[in-house]
Design an enzyme around this catalytic site. Sequence first.
Site, short mmCIF file in Angstrom:
data_model
loop_
_atom_site.label_atom_id
_atom_site.label_comp_id
_atom_site.label_asym_id
_atom_site.label_seq_id
_atom_site.Cartn_x
_atom_site.Cartn_y
_atom_site.Cartn_z
N ALA A 28 0.83 -1.20 0.00
CA ALA A 28 0.00 0.00 0.00
C ALA A 28 0.86 1.25 0.00
O ALA A 28 1.99 1.26 0.49
CB ALA A 28 -0.92 0.00 1.22
N GLY A 38 0.08 -5.74 -0.08
CA GLY A 38 -0.70 -5.75 -1.31
C GLY A 38 0.11 -6.16 -2.52
O GLY A 38 -0.44 -6.70 -3.49
N GLU A 57 -0.14 -9.76 -2.60
CA GLU A 57 -1.52 -10.12 -2.98
C GLU A 57 -1.72 -9.99 -4.49
O GLU A 57 -2.43 -10.80 -5.10
CB GLU A 57 -2.51 -9.26 -2.20
CG GLU A 57 -2.56 -9.62 -0.72
CD GLU A 57 -3.52 -8.77 0.09
OE1 GLU A 57 -4.49 -9.31 0.63
OE2 GLU A 57 -3.29 -7.54 0.17
N GLU A 87 1.05 -6.93 7.34
CA GLU A 87 0.00 -6.01 7.78
C GLU A 87 -0.23 -6.05 9.29
O GLU A 87 -0.63 -5.04 9.90
CB GLU A 87 -1.31 -6.31 7.05
CG GLU A 87 -1.34 -5.89 5.60
CD GLU A 87 -0.77 -6.93 4.66
OE1 GLU A 87 -0.93 -6.78 3.43
OE2 GLU A 87 -0.16 -7.91 5.14
#
Length: 340
Positions: free
Chosen positions: A68, A107, A110, A130
């Site tokens: 992020a 992310g 991901e 996270e």
Amino acid sequence: MSRDTAQPSVASALHDNILVLTLDNPPVNALGVEVRRGLLAAMDSAADDPTVAAILLVGAGRHFCGGADIREFGQAPQAPALPAVVKRIEDSAKPVVAAIQGVALGGGLEVALAAHYRLALGSARLGLPEVLLGLLPGAGGTQRLPRLIGARAALELMLSGRHLNAREALDLGVVDRLAEGKDALAAGLAYARELVDSHAGVRRTRDARALGDQHLQREQINAAREQLTHKAKGLLSPQNIIRAVEAALDRPFDQGLEQERRLFQECLDSPQRAGLVHAFFAEREVLKAPETRIAQPRPIEQVAVVGGGTMGAGIAVSALDAGLQVTMIERDQQALDRGR
């Protein structure tokens, strides 16, 4: 032959029949709104382009993607959200390959998990950290990773926040191949061409079967929950990570994603997340102070310990062992005698 076009923060280049999408948002190619929009637009364009046989995701510079964009923390969310981008990548009817150099974190991992095939350079590091910010992976990480490598390995990675090296990632099955050298683009193009030439189809991570032995997986989830009562009692995000992985075991994929999103939002709204994110920024702001570049540690000769209980007495003993003069303070003489 190659053909180049550009999306904001995502460069697009066609190498014969392989479309290369390069995340370009220095210094770590964080998934800011322009990168998300660029990825979504490029994936939509590739779907309608008959000259594209496969798609390769790479990062500009030294890293694949650091996750992020911290500059968006605390701001109103802007579309598209990362889960929508990740879903579009995984839903592609054309094979998608992620070639990972540097870091693929949060992310960024991901996104790589949504690709159908993953290659990593030997120096790559992968993780879902996270939990260190009071959050959980909110773009399918809690649903895809357990399906790919099983509940125990996925929970260990998410609850610790640690980084896997490339060899660990290969051994666990997070990536499919290691590549020599430092050129992720060249290695990724070679792998993508190999897949196209062998007519390899899409292979969606959500369909992986590592959760097949339900009894064993439930035992591993319960063991992680038991450990949590001793190591992270009262912390929300580790508890919610376990609940999300349990949803991966108990629910169909789409319902698991819905549960993940609810649990992510619960973490996002919590004071624990606010405190950890504040600490994250504070640590980085301190490093910007000019004094930190020239400051020298002051000599310490004496310390005061307030409270002579188990912890205070232990601190006092450690300080005495280090040769320091120690003053212990307690509320009354009886407590002070116990501490002494």
